[in-house]
Every structure is written in C-alpha cells, then in structure tokens.
Design a protein around this motif. Structure first.
Motif, PDB file in Angstrom:
ATOM      1  N   ASP A 134       5.723 -29.617 -41.807  1.00  0.00           N
ATOM      2  CA  ASP A 134       4.680 -31.069 -41.281  1.00  0.00           C
ATOM      3  C   ASP A 134       5.669 -31.588 -40.233  1.00  0.00           C
ATOM      4  O   ASP A 134       6.979 -31.123 -39.860  1.00  0.00           O
ATOM      5  CB  ASP A 134       5.441 -31.299 -42.722  1.00  0.00           C
ATOM      6  CG  ASP A 134       4.611 -31.027 -43.752  1.00  0.00           C
ATOM      7  OD1 ASP A 134       3.624 -30.223 -43.540  1.00  0.00           O
ATOM      8  OD2 ASP A 134       5.258 -31.621 -44.873  1.00  0.00           O
ATOM      9  N   SER A 167       5.624 -34.410 -37.161  1.00  0.00           N
ATOM     10  CA  SER A 167       5.717 -35.574 -36.857  1.00  0.00           C
ATOM     11  C   SER A 167       4.399 -35.977 -35.683  1.00  0.00           C
ATOM     12  O   SER A 167       4.580 -35.648 -34.966  1.00  0.00           O
ATOM     13  CB  SER A 167       6.622 -37.000 -36.852  1.00  0.00           C
ATOM     14  OG  SER A 167       6.368 -38.193 -36.295  1.00  0.00           O
ATOM     15  N   ARG A 168       3.519 -36.718 -36.314  1.00  0.00           N
ATOM     16  CA  ARG A 168       2.499 -37.227 -35.254  1.00  0.00           C
ATOM     17  C   ARG A 168       2.774 -37.858 -33.903  1.00  0.00           C
ATOM     18  O   ARG A 168       2.034 -37.893 -32.457  1.00  0.00           O
ATOM     19  CB  ARG A 168       1.214 -38.275 -35.579  1.00  0.00           C
ATOM     20  CG  ARG A 168      -0.113 -37.300 -36.793  1.00  0.00           C
ATOM     21  CD  ARG A 168      -0.593 -38.315 -36.749  1.00  0.00           C
ATOM     22  NE  ARG A 168      -1.543 -37.670 -37.166  1.00  0.00           N
ATOM     23  CZ  ARG A 168      -2.672 -36.811 -37.306  1.00  0.00           C
ATOM     24  NH1 ARG A 168      -2.194 -36.720 -35.923  1.00  0.00           N
ATOM     25  NH2 ARG A 168      -3.569 -36.325 -37.735  1.00  0.00           N
ATOM     26  N   GLN A 219       9.696 -29.976 -34.187  1.00  0.00           N
ATOM     27  CA  GLN A 219       8.881 -31.324 -34.434  1.00  0.00           C
ATOM     28  C   GLN A 219       8.260 -32.151 -33.680  1.00  0.00           C
ATOM     29  O   GLN A 219       8.098 -33.246 -33.963  1.00  0.00           O
ATOM     30  CB  GLN A 219      10.340 -32.294 -35.409  1.00  0.00           C
ATOM     31  CG  GLN A 219      11.322 -31.891 -36.442  1.00  0.00           C
ATOM     32  CD  GLN A 219       9.975 -31.553 -37.799  1.00  0.00           C
ATOM     33  OE1 GLN A 219       8.760 -32.353 -37.589  1.00  0.00           O
ATOM     34  NE2 GLN A 219      10.835 -30.518 -38.368  1.00  0.00           N
ATOM     35  N   SER A 265       1.545 -37.066 -40.549  1.00  0.00           N
ATOM     36  CA  SER A 265       2.392 -35.872 -40.117  1.00  0.00           C
ATOM     37  C   SER A 265       1.238 -34.634 -40.362  1.00  0.00           C
ATOM     38  O   SER A 265      -0.212 -35.366 -40.793  1.00  0.00           O
ATOM     39  CB  SER A 265       3.316 -35.545 -41.143  1.00  0.00           C
ATOM     40  OG  SER A 265       2.794 -35.051 -42.315  1.00  0.00           O
TER      41      SER A 265
END
Length: 196
Positions: free
Chosen positions: A61, A63-64, A81, A111
């Motif tokens: 997963d 983070s945007r 990330q 995410s």
C-alpha cells in the motif's frame, strides 16, 4: 500491515524452521493461514523466498501524496512509498532480484495497493559452468552477506548443465551454499529430499 509484514507461504512442512533459520526471524507468528513477521525482515524474506520459490508477489500500500525521488531510483530494498507505484523503484541499483511482472493497482482512497512480481536477477552474459566460487560459504539472504556473490543466473544449472540457473541452492542441515540451479530442479530436489 500495522508495521508488520504479512506473508502467505505455500503450506509446507518446515515453514517455521525456514523462517527462523534461513530468513533469520526469531519468533515467526502463525495466524490462521498467514505469517506475521517484523517489518525489518522484508528484504531478507523476499531474497530467501525467491531462492526458495523462484518468484514472489509483493503487495504494497503506497500513499498517494508521496513523490518519486532520486532516493527511489537508487533504492536497494523492495519497499517503495512513492507515487511511481514501484515502477522506477531501484532501477538504478543492482540487487539480488528484479521486477518481472507489471503492477496491479487498486484504489484504496488515501493509498494505492500494488502487486509486483519479483524474480531472480537475470544476466545478459553467456552462462558459464559453476566452479565452486561459494564453496564453504554459508547461505545468506542479507545484502551484506551476499556482497561478493555472483548472480546465480551467470551460471549453467549445476544439476542439468543445459539451461541457465536462476537460484542458489543450499544445504538446509548445514547451511552452506551448494550451487546454482534452475527453479524446477530445485523444486524437484525439495520434493525428493525435503530434509537434506
């Protein structure tokens, strides 16, 4: 997940022993059908799992809000990330494994979830016969322990001598490197002599 690595391994006798002895995890936790492992073990787990299974699928997963930076391009681990979703992660760094499949993306709000297939790092050079360079070396899955190791793909399979090797085989009893094998040959030996 929650600061841990969650691993799903094919059901096999000796998984706990493999996680403890080979991957170096003191107390692997088994919960239902998954292993809960310390986050610090991720790189060792990926390296060892590729040697054991030939390839792995790593779900992450991300983070945007993160951005792809030079640190991502030069990364030597598997954790990413940033917004590139792992597409550029470590492309400038040589490692013991490489991305061999495209990422699968799922939108999770803040995410994005990706799945990337990793396999043993290949070699463009002509494969040569393995002459025992790692004889007497203990099998290692950490980057420091493999610093002077050649890639298994630089050699012909030590068993059949007809195709390029993919993974390093080792003695599970004594822990020493034996030689480079193809994934199929390693699986065959594991089935025939599981406690070697």
């Amino acid at each position: 997940m929650d600061g841990h690595v969650i691993a799903e391994l094919p059901p096999r006798k000796g998984n706990r022993h493999w996680l403890h002895e080979t991957v170096g995890i003191r107390s692997p936790e088994f919960d239902d059908d998954r292993w809960k492992l310390p986050r610090s073990s991720l790189l060792r787990l990926v390296t060892a799992a590729i040697d054991r299974y030939g390839f792995i699928v790593l779900w992450r997963d991300m983070s945007r809000l993160s951005q792809c930076t030079r640190a991502c391009l030069e990364a030597t681990g598997v954790e990413c990330q940033c917004s590139c979703l792992g597409a550029h992660h470590g492309q400038d760094a040589a490692g013991w494994f490489e991305r061999v499949g495209d990422a699968v993306v799922a939108d999770r709000g803040e995410s994005t979830r990706t799945a990337v297939v990793y396999g043993a790092r290949g070699s463009d050079a002509d494969a040569v016969v393995y002459e025992g360079k790692l004889a007497g070396e203990r099998y290692r899955v950490d980057r420091a322990g493999r610093r002077d190791w050649p890639a298994a793909a630089q050699f012909m399979c030590a068993s059949c001598m007809t195709v390029r090797a993919a993974v390093w085989d080792h003695c599970h009893t004594h822990g020493f490197v034996r030689g480079p094998l193809t994934e199929l040959t390693r699986e065959f030996l594991q089935v025939r002599w599981p406690f070697r």
